[in-house]
Write an enzyme that holds these catalytic residues in place. Structure first.
Site, PDB file in Angstrom:
ATOM      1  N   GLN A 264       0.862  -1.180  -0.142  1.00 41.91           N
ATOM      2  CA  GLN A 264       0.083  -0.049   0.102  1.00 41.91           C
ATOM      3  C   GLN A 264       0.880   1.207  -0.056  1.00 41.91           C
ATOM      4  O   GLN A 264       0.426   2.261  -0.553  1.00 41.91           O
ATOM      5  CB  GLN A 264      -1.056   0.002   1.216  1.00 41.91           C
ATOM      6  N   HIS A 267       1.588   3.115  -3.333  1.00 38.11           N
ATOM      7  CA  HIS A 267       0.793   3.687  -4.084  1.00 38.11           C
ATOM      8  C   HIS A 267       0.979   5.198  -4.241  1.00 38.11           C
ATOM      9  O   HIS A 267       0.919   5.829  -5.134  1.00 38.11           O
ATOM     10  CB  HIS A 267      -0.662   3.534  -3.525  1.00 38.11           C
ATOM     11  N   GLU A 332      -9.404   0.687   5.246  1.00 38.36           N
ATOM     12  CA  GLU A 332      -9.821   0.145   3.913  1.00 38.36           C
ATOM     13  C   GLU A 332      -9.479  -1.210   3.653  1.00 38.36           C
ATOM     14  O   GLU A 332     -10.467  -2.104   3.237  1.00 38.36           O
ATOM     15  CB  GLU A 332      -9.018   1.032   2.973  1.00 38.36           C
ATOM     16  N   HIS A 333      -8.135  -1.657   3.870  1.00 44.19           N
ATOM     17  CA  HIS A 333      -7.978  -3.125   4.061  1.00 44.19           C
ATOM     18  C   HIS A 333      -7.474  -3.699   5.376  1.00 44.19           C
ATOM     19  O   HIS A 333      -6.678  -3.055   6.021  1.00 44.19           O
ATOM     20  CB  HIS A 333      -6.602  -3.221   2.908  1.00 44.19           C
ATOM     21  N   ASP A 366      -6.492  -6.831  -4.608  1.00 43.97           N
ATOM     22  CA  ASP A 366      -6.452  -5.780  -5.680  1.00 43.97           C
ATOM     23  C   ASP A 366      -6.469  -6.294  -7.113  1.00 43.97           C
ATOM     24  O   ASP A 366      -6.875  -5.336  -7.802  1.00 43.97           O
ATOM     25  CB  ASP A 366      -4.938  -4.982  -5.441  1.00 43.97           C
ATOM     26  N   HIS A 425     -53.744  16.206   0.561  1.00 47.33           N
ATOM     27  CA  HIS A 425     -53.261  14.845   0.658  1.00 47.33           C
ATOM     28  C   HIS A 425     -54.546  14.223   1.307  1.00 47.33           C
ATOM     29  O   HIS A 425     -54.944  12.987   0.981  1.00 47.33           O
ATOM     30  CB  HIS A 425     -52.140  14.813   1.626  1.00 47.33           C
TER      31      HIS A 425
END
Length: 435
Positions: A264, A267, A332-333, A366, A425
């Site tokens: 990660q 990235h 996230e992971h 991934d 209504h």
């Protein structure tokens, strides 16, 4: 090179909560200057359409063409790019697409309905969106996996028209990315990027069709544009930097864990990699493995900065304390590199994706495991879910009231409507009582 200053935290320290908050802090909102520049680009695309697209593409992507059609790739060009790829890449893309498709088939929503005793019909009709736009960045990494992960659930959902936008800096576009589009069933690609691509997909131009939803990652201009067109179209999410949280009991090879943290960190310098363990000696061993392996990686400079600025090794008194930290971080992971990882699932409430066991590195998710890799970041796993088929389907309520049901429900609606002082209504419902 100097030793990596990887942050070490102890969950038992009095100031740990504040240290963790500081570590997790991330502000993804763009500044006023970016907001205004994006707003101007969107306005220009809305007003001048293709002409503005050509100008922005020449300015930002250094790709000047005479005709907008030169920015459009059809099925033949996409297929040709796939055929130019080495056989191993063709096979890997095909396998990944098949696995992602198979997994997402299980997410298909179904229409349903039932009738009450008096004949009233109630239900839900599930239908797909008509057209979706996939945005794929054109940076240094050719994100073929992003194409598959964003396009395949839309295809499985039944979206009839999936188009793709990706920039072609200096006129170059990756065959690997185009090959991924081929296996994902995309047959129309626009070589446009940035905020101008998002604006074109949202509002349409003479050449680019307006879509119902835009998905896919991008830089701060893309993310800001997605924010600004939301409401005109749907979007997936505003994603922050990638994250991984590994929980390990100390029994996994330290080099495996080091490489998982790297996966990660490479990235982006803002990506976040955190390891939790009760074993201080194991944390030391992982830190040593990081130092040893880091120089062997092509993106070592990015990884080093990411780990030093946003990474951490966290020691807990007992591994039983880890689930509370996981839920606090909402990663996230999440890798559970422990014995019997499935027994942890009842304790984990907030995570984008959970990777179970020592032989399940996040990298498999991934690319080719099957579940989607488009996941909530920056703690938003507390209320967001992974991208899926459900993001490309709509649910329409079905209500078919019988004459007898109208008398029963009309009386209830009348009371509620008059309580809200909405007499039209009430009278609309009451008219059915007289039938």
């Amino acid at each position: 090179m100097s030793k990596l200053p990887l942050r070490r935290l102890d969950a038992q320290n009095p100031g740990f909560a504040q240290e963790l908050d500081a570590l997790l802090a991330w502000e993804s909102v763009s500044d006023a200057n970016v907001q205004q520049r994006v707003a101007d680009i969107i306005a220009d695309i809305r007003q001048r359409g293709d002409a503005a697209l050509l100008e922005f593409t020449a300015r930002f992507d250094r790709f000047q063409v005479d005709n907008i059609q030169q920015l459009v790739l059809g099925a033949d060009a996409i297929s040709a790019a796939f055929n130019r790829l080495p056989t191993d890449q063709q096979q890997a893309l095909s396998v990944a697409a098949e696995r992602v498709e198979s997994y997402h088939q299980h997410q298909l929503g179904k229409s349903w309905q039932y009738r009450e005793d008096n004949g009233t019909l109630l239900g839900q009709q599930v239908t797909a969106m008509d057209r979706v736009g996939i945005y794929v960045p054109g940076g240094t990494a050719p994100l073929a996996s992003s194409v598959i992960m964003n396009a395949m659930p839309a295809r499985v959902a039944g979206v009839s028209d999936v188009v793709m936008a990706t920039p072609a800096p200096d006129g170059n576009v990756s065959d690997f990315v185009l090959g991924a589009a081929h296996v994902a069933g995309i047959d129309r690609i626009f070589l446009i990027g940035g905020a101008q691509a998002i604006a074109a997909l949202a509002y349409g131009t003479e050449t680019v069709p307006a879509v119902d939803k835009i998905v896919g990652p991008g830089n701060i201009y893309v993310a800001t544009a997605k924010q600004q067109v939301f409401g005109r179209v749907g979007i997936d999410m505003i994603a922050g930097p990638s994250e991984i949280l590994v929980v390990c009991d100390g029994k996994t090879d330290p080099e495996w864990i080091a490489l998982d943290l790297f996966s990660q960190a490479e990235h982006d310098v803002d990506a976040q990699s955190i390891l939790i363990s009760q074993d201080g000696n194991f944390l030391d061993a992982v830190n040593d493995a990081i130092e040893r392996l880091l120089p062997t990686l092509e993106r070592a400079d990015i990884i080093r900065q990411s780990l030093s600025e946003r990474g951490a090794l966290i020691q807990v008194a007992d591994l039983a304390d880890a689930p509370a930290l996981v839920n606090r971080i909402a990663p996230e992971h999440l890798e559970l590199s422990v014995d019997d990882p499935e027994s942890w699932l009842g304790s984990i409430r907030h995570a984008g994706a959970i990777f179970l066991g020592r032989h399940t590195p996040e990298a498999l998710g991934d690319y080719c495991a099957g579940p989607n890799h488009v996941l909530p970041t920056s703690g938003t796993a507390r209320f967001f879910s992974p991208l899926g088929v459900y993001d490309f389907q709509k649910r329409t309520s079905l209500i078919g009231v019988s004459p007898q049901g109208a008398k029963t429900l009309g009386a209830v609606a009348s009371v509620l409507a008059r309580g809200e002082q909405l007499t039209a209504h009430a009278r609309s419902a009451e008219k059915r009582l007289d039938d």
